[in-house]
Motif scaffolding. Structure first.
Motif, PDB file in Angstrom:
ATOM      1  N   HIS A   1    -133.503  41.221  -4.378  1.00  0.00           N
ATOM      2  CA  HIS A   1    -133.194  39.854  -3.943  1.00  0.00           C
ATOM      3  C   HIS A   1    -131.716  39.527  -4.206  1.00  0.00           C
ATOM      4  O   HIS A   1    -131.015  39.021  -3.329  1.00  0.00           O
ATOM      5  CB  HIS A   1    -134.093  38.846  -4.661  1.00  0.00           C
ATOM      6  CG  HIS A   1    -133.733  37.428  -4.395  1.00  0.00           C
ATOM      7  ND1 HIS A   1    -134.078  36.780  -3.233  1.00  0.00           N
ATOM      8  CD2 HIS A   1    -133.028  36.530  -5.128  1.00  0.00           C
ATOM      9  CE1 HIS A   1    -133.611  35.544  -3.267  1.00  0.00           C
ATOM     10  NE2 HIS A   1    -132.974  35.370  -4.407  1.00  0.00           N
TER      11      HIS A   1
ATOM     12  N   HIS B   1    -128.892  38.692  -1.448  1.00  0.00           N
ATOM     13  CA  HIS B   1    -128.517  37.273  -1.396  1.00  0.00           C
ATOM     14  C   HIS B   1    -127.449  36.965  -2.443  1.00  0.00           C
ATOM     15  O   HIS B   1    -127.766  36.702  -3.598  1.00  0.00           O
ATOM     16  CB  HIS B   1    -129.738  36.380  -1.636  1.00  0.00           C
ATOM     17  CG  HIS B   1    -130.833  36.586  -0.648  1.00  0.00           C
ATOM     18  ND1 HIS B   1    -130.808  36.044   0.611  1.00  0.00           N
ATOM     19  CD2 HIS B   1    -131.980  37.303  -0.726  1.00  0.00           C
ATOM     20  CE1 HIS B   1    -131.886  36.405   1.263  1.00  0.00           C
ATOM     21  NE2 HIS B   1    -132.615  37.172   0.477  1.00  0.00           N
TER      22      HIS B   1
ATOM     23  N   GLY C   1    -128.303  34.081  -4.463  1.00  0.00           N
ATOM     24  CA  GLY C   1    -129.659  34.185  -4.975  1.00  0.00           C
ATOM     25  C   GLY C   1    -129.901  33.573  -6.341  1.00  0.00           C
ATOM     26  O   GLY C   1    -131.038  33.539  -6.810  1.00  0.00           O
TER      27      GLY C   1
ATOM     28  N   CYS D   1    -130.465  28.624  -2.097  1.00  0.00           N
ATOM     29  CA  CYS D   1    -130.952  29.857  -1.460  1.00  0.00           C
ATOM     30  C   CYS D   1    -132.434  29.686  -1.152  1.00  0.00           C
ATOM     31  O   CYS D   1    -133.286  29.839  -2.029  1.00  0.00           O
ATOM     32  CB  CYS D   1    -130.715  31.070  -2.360  1.00  0.00           C
ATOM     33  SG  CYS D   1    -131.226  32.624  -1.597  1.00  0.00           S
TER      34      CYS D   1
ATOM     35  N   HIS E   1    -134.806  31.943  -5.453  1.00  0.00           N
ATOM     36  CA  HIS E   1    -133.673  32.034  -6.355  1.00  0.00           C
ATOM     37  C   HIS E   1    -134.148  32.304  -7.776  1.00  0.00           C
ATOM     38  O   HIS E   1    -135.280  31.998  -8.144  1.00  0.00           O
ATOM     39  CB  HIS E   1    -132.791  30.781  -6.297  1.00  0.00           C
ATOM     40  CG  HIS E   1    -133.566  29.519  -6.323  1.00  0.00           C
ATOM     41  ND1 HIS E   1    -134.073  28.924  -5.195  1.00  0.00           N
ATOM     42  CD2 HIS E   1    -133.948  28.727  -7.350  1.00  0.00           C
ATOM     43  CE1 HIS E   1    -134.711  27.829  -5.514  1.00  0.00           C
ATOM     44  NE2 HIS E   1    -134.667  27.686  -6.832  1.00  0.00           N
TER      45      HIS E   1
END
Length: 175
Positions: free
Chosen positions: A27, A31, A34, A39, A43
């Motif tokens: 993740h 991202h 993230g 997000c 997150h």
């Protein structure tokens, strides 16, 4: 070092829950945002179970929005230099207890759970915080109540994720 970089280092060092740990790392790799509430793919959050080992109890908060008994925790903020500092900040803010210290050894558990939009997913990095002897808790704006529960009482009021966190914390304390 950014909070994002710190979280990656913490997660790489975490031993246990290998599959879930990899979900967190994937993740954060996918991202760059993230760590933040904005997000919407989910997150990373930081929490801490406040523990009074001498009395065999934990402090839980009745979360204002979710109306569930949970450990202290929440979203990382731009001023948080590390994931551990975010967990400690959240624990202090939500418990009203000064002088909390994190249990050594890094995170105790990871827990991924669905949250109502716009957040969607929390990838929670869970720590344990030791309360000074004789600590008195205070209700924060994010809580309807805070209350100490004996270890064996937690299953009566909280969900399985909190019970697992208490069990893992007790194992670390004994270990």
């Amino acid at each position: 070092m950014t909070l994002h970089d710190d979280a990656v280092l913490v997660l790489k060092a975490y031993e246990g829950q290998e599959e879930l740990r990899q979900v967190y790392l994937d993740h954060l790799s996918a991202h760059p945002d993230g760590m933040w509430k904005a997000c919407t793919a989910g997150h990373v959050t930081a929490s801490a179970l406040v523990v009074d080992p001498a009395a065999g109890r934990v402090l839980l908060t009745l979360h204002r929005k979710l109306r569930m008994w949970l450990q202290m925790g929440g979203h990382c903020e731009p001023g948080d230099p590390t994931l551990t500092s975010a967990a400690l900040r959240e624990a202090g803010e939500e418990s009203g207890i000064e002088g909390l210290t994190l249990l050594p050894g890094g995170p105790v558990r990871l827990d991924r759970h669905a949250i109502p939009a716009p957040c969607n997913w929390h990838l929670d990095v869970q720590y344990a915080a030791l309360a000074p002897a004789g600590s008195t808790a205070a209700i924060s704006d994010e809580s309807l109540d805070v209350r100490w529960f004996g270890y064996d009482e937690v299953a009566e009021v909280a969900d399985a994720s909190v019970v697992r966190l208490v069990e893992a914390t007790r194992a670390r304390l004994a270990g």
